[in-house]
Scaffold this motif. Sequence first.
Motif, PDB file in Angstrom:
ATOM      1  N   ARG A 101       0.850  -1.192   0.000  1.00  0.00           N
ATOM      2  CA  ARG A 101       0.000   0.000   0.000  1.00  0.00           C
ATOM      3  C   ARG A 101       0.884   1.239   0.000  1.00  0.00           C
ATOM      4  O   ARG A 101       1.708   1.418   0.895  1.00  0.00           O
ATOM      5  N   ILE A 102       0.701   2.087  -1.013  1.00  0.00           N
ATOM      6  CA  ILE A 102       1.516   3.287  -1.161  1.00  0.00           C
ATOM      7  C   ILE A 102       0.614   4.493  -1.349  1.00  0.00           C
ATOM      8  O   ILE A 102      -0.364   4.437  -2.103  1.00  0.00           O
ATOM      9  N   ALA A 103       0.942   5.580  -0.669  1.00  0.00           N
ATOM     10  CA  ALA A 103       0.204   6.833  -0.827  1.00  0.00           C
ATOM     11  C   ALA A 103       1.111   7.859  -1.496  1.00  0.00           C
ATOM     12  O   ALA A 103       2.293   7.966  -1.157  1.00  0.00           O
ATOM     13  N   ALA A 104       0.568   8.626  -2.447  1.00  0.00           N
ATOM     14  CA  ALA A 104       1.373   9.591  -3.196  1.00  0.00           C
ATOM     15  C   ALA A 104       0.482  10.670  -3.790  1.00  0.00           C
ATOM     16  O   ALA A 104      -0.709  10.440  -4.023  1.00  0.00           O
ATOM     17  N   PRO A 105       1.046  11.866  -4.063  1.00  0.00           N
ATOM     18  CA  PRO A 105       0.295  12.913  -4.773  1.00  0.00           C
ATOM     19  C   PRO A 105       0.050  12.504  -6.225  1.00  0.00           C
ATOM     20  O   PRO A 105       0.769  11.678  -6.788  1.00  0.00           O
ATOM     21  N   SER A 106      -0.942  13.114  -6.840  1.00  0.00           N
ATOM     22  CA  SER A 106      -1.332  12.743  -8.197  1.00  0.00           C
ATOM     23  C   SER A 106      -0.205  12.944  -9.206  1.00  0.00           C
ATOM     24  O   SER A 106      -0.024  12.133 -10.117  1.00  0.00           O
ATOM     25  N   GLY A 134      -3.359  11.380  -2.375  1.00  0.00           N
ATOM     26  CA  GLY A 134      -3.692  12.293  -1.297  1.00  0.00           C
ATOM     27  C   GLY A 134      -2.796  13.508  -1.257  1.00  0.00           C
ATOM     28  O   GLY A 134      -1.822  13.614  -1.998  1.00  0.00           O
ATOM     29  N   THR A 135      -3.130  14.437  -0.381  1.00  0.00           N
ATOM     30  CA  THR A 135      -2.304  15.615  -0.134  1.00  0.00           C
ATOM     31  C   THR A 135      -1.169  15.225   0.815  1.00  0.00           C
ATOM     32  O   THR A 135      -1.150  14.111   1.360  1.00  0.00           O
ATOM     33  N   TYR A 136      -0.235  16.149   1.033  1.00  0.00           N
ATOM     34  CA  TYR A 136       0.887  15.865   1.922  1.00  0.00           C
ATOM     35  C   TYR A 136       0.402  15.426   3.302  1.00  0.00           C
ATOM     36  O   TYR A 136       0.870  14.431   3.853  1.00  0.00           O
ATOM     37  N   ALA A 137      -0.534  16.185   3.857  1.00  0.00           N
ATOM     38  CA  ALA A 137      -1.032  15.889   5.201  1.00  0.00           C
ATOM     39  C   ALA A 137      -1.701  14.522   5.257  1.00  0.00           C
ATOM     40  O   ALA A 137      -1.524  13.764   6.212  1.00  0.00           O
ATOM     41  N   GLU A 138      -2.458  14.199   4.220  1.00  0.00           N
ATOM     42  CA  GLU A 138      -3.151  12.905   4.173  1.00  0.00           C
ATOM     43  C   GLU A 138      -2.155  11.757   4.064  1.00  0.00           C
ATOM     44  O   GLU A 138      -2.306  10.725   4.728  1.00  0.00           O
ATOM     45  N   VAL A 148      -0.819   2.689   5.306  1.00  0.00           N
ATOM     46  CA  VAL A 148      -0.040   2.357   4.118  1.00  0.00           C
ATOM     47  C   VAL A 148       1.350   1.932   4.550  1.00  0.00           C
ATOM     48  O   VAL A 148       1.798   2.248   5.663  1.00  0.00           O
ATOM     49  N   ASP A 149       2.050   1.213   3.670  1.00  0.00           N
ATOM     50  CA  ASP A 149       3.411   0.768   3.967  1.00  0.00           C
ATOM     51  C   ASP A 149       4.427   1.885   3.777  1.00  0.00           C
ATOM     52  O   ASP A 149       5.425   1.962   4.497  1.00  0.00           O
ATOM     53  N   MET A 150       4.178   2.731   2.785  1.00  0.00           N
ATOM     54  CA  MET A 150       5.084   3.847   2.536  1.00  0.00           C
ATOM     55  C   MET A 150       4.318   4.954   1.826  1.00  0.00           C
ATOM     56  O   MET A 150       3.263   4.731   1.233  1.00  0.00           O
ATOM     57  N   GLY A 151       4.857   6.152   1.923  1.00  0.00           N
ATOM     58  CA  GLY A 151       4.274   7.291   1.233  1.00  0.00           C
ATOM     59  C   GLY A 151       5.338   8.016   0.443  1.00  0.00           C
ATOM     60  O   GLY A 151       6.529   7.918   0.744  1.00  0.00           O
ATOM     61  N   ILE A 152       4.905   8.735  -0.590  1.00  0.00           N
ATOM     62  CA  ILE A 152       5.838   9.525  -1.393  1.00  0.00           C
ATOM     63  C   ILE A 152       5.427  10.981  -1.272  1.00  0.00           C
ATOM     64  O   ILE A 152       4.293  11.344  -1.590  1.00  0.00           O
ATOM     65  N   ALA A 200      -4.080  27.947  -7.235  1.00  0.00           N
ATOM     66  CA  ALA A 200      -3.133  27.352  -6.295  1.00  0.00           C
ATOM     67  C   ALA A 200      -3.184  25.829  -6.314  1.00  0.00           C
ATOM     68  O   ALA A 200      -4.267  25.238  -6.261  1.00  0.00           O
ATOM     69  N   ASP A 201      -2.037  25.242  -6.427  1.00  0.00           N
ATOM     70  CA  ASP A 201      -1.900  23.793  -6.316  1.00  0.00           C
ATOM     71  C   ASP A 201      -1.615  23.464  -4.855  1.00  0.00           C
ATOM     72  O   ASP A 201      -0.616  23.914  -4.288  1.00  0.00           O
ATOM     73  N   LYS A 202      -2.461  22.676  -4.227  1.00  0.00           N
ATOM     74  CA  LYS A 202      -2.292  22.351  -2.815  1.00  0.00           C
ATOM     75  C   LYS A 202      -0.986  21.631  -2.531  1.00  0.00           C
ATOM     76  O   LYS A 202      -0.476  21.656  -1.417  1.00  0.00           O
ATOM     77  N   GLU A 203      -0.425  20.965  -3.558  1.00  0.00           N
ATOM     78  CA  GLU A 203       0.841  20.269  -3.373  1.00  0.00           C
ATOM     79  C   GLU A 203       2.010  21.240  -3.286  1.00  0.00           C
ATOM     80  O   GLU A 203       2.958  21.024  -2.546  1.00  0.00           O
ATOM     81  N   CYS A 204       1.968  22.315  -4.093  1.00  0.00           N
ATOM     82  CA  CYS A 204       3.128  23.207  -4.211  1.00  0.00           C
ATOM     83  C   CYS A 204       3.028  24.465  -3.349  1.00  0.00           C
ATOM     84  O   CYS A 204       4.051  24.979  -2.904  1.00  0.00           O
ATOM     85  N   ALA A 205       1.833  24.984  -3.156  1.00  0.00           N
ATOM     86  CA  ALA A 205       1.679  26.245  -2.436  1.00  0.00           C
ATOM     87  C   ALA A 205       2.380  26.255  -1.076  1.00  0.00           C
ATOM     88  O   ALA A 205       3.044  27.237  -0.735  1.00  0.00           O
ATOM     89  N   PRO A 206       2.273  25.165  -0.275  1.00  0.00           N
ATOM     90  CA  PRO A 206       2.962  25.189   1.019  1.00  0.00           C
ATOM     91  C   PRO A 206       4.478  25.321   0.910  1.00  0.00           C
ATOM     92  O   PRO A 206       5.131  25.857   1.805  1.00  0.00           O
ATOM     93  N   LEU A 207       5.054  24.840  -0.202  1.00  0.00           N
ATOM     94  CA  LEU A 207       6.507  24.894  -0.370  1.00  0.00           C
ATOM     95  C   LEU A 207       7.005  26.307  -0.625  1.00  0.00           C
ATOM     96  O   LEU A 207       8.172  26.622  -0.389  1.00  0.00           O
TER      97      LEU A 207
END
Length: 292
Positions: A101-106, A134-138, A148-152, A200-207
Amino acid sequence: MASTISKYYAFIETAKRGSFTKAAKSLSYSQSAVSRMVMALESQWNVTLFERGKDTVTLTSQGKELLPIVEQICQGNNHLLLKLKQQGMDPLSSAERTIIRIAAPSSIITAYFPSLLENLYKDYPNVNLQIYQGTYAEIERLVVEKKVDMGIMPVACSLAGIVSIPFEHDELVVVSSLDHRFAYMENIDINEFINESFIADKECAPLLQSQLKNLRITFNTSDVSAILALVQRNLGVSLLPELAVRQSPHQVAIRHLKDRAYRSIHVVYRSDTALSLPAECMLSYMKHGLSM
């Protein structure tokens, strides 16, 4: 048997490297996981395999006697798996035939996973891979809660007990419609965004939160395809990961920031859980750039 073999490999690699940390890096485990596996063997066998120093370990006399025997067992296991695979049989034991099980942004799923899965299924054709977007927080929450086993993630996880391994750098680029003024500029200062409609892209805006001030945000989503569709129709401009726009069918202009910005993509997992062999294989692909 699978977990026992993993302990044997941890013992061998630690003896070879003279360090739990170096052995962990070689095996794609966490340092604490390797240390625990060796300690489990010592407890099981009622021996001391290593003398522990500050940064290094050395084999004890008992460790030196047992190492060749363990190496022979692992060589036999490797030979068995190879023979099974050559004969078209399933090289995975029932314990190793598992769901990963892996979680990652789109954006990372789209750019990395097709070739990543192609490589994985060649080695482990019976593995069932479940991908959670999912989003970073998710993603962080799913890893912490062992869902999940790992996230990206494009940021390192700073939480205790979580291992973060960087495996890629991805530039954040400016995207606009083909007839927007940005399309005629070579490099764009981040202050140019102040008077623009910003999607705004929720993935990039926080960076870039500290730099992106006083923005007129008209839309906020983690759906990159939706952002590109809006940008193409000149309904705003955005900053997106280069991975997200690399193979996009949308007709948009892609430009660089004057002061280029990047995200460091990390694979994260819990240090208190040893990864399965297929999961280790995936981690190895990502660390060595085999997913692209």
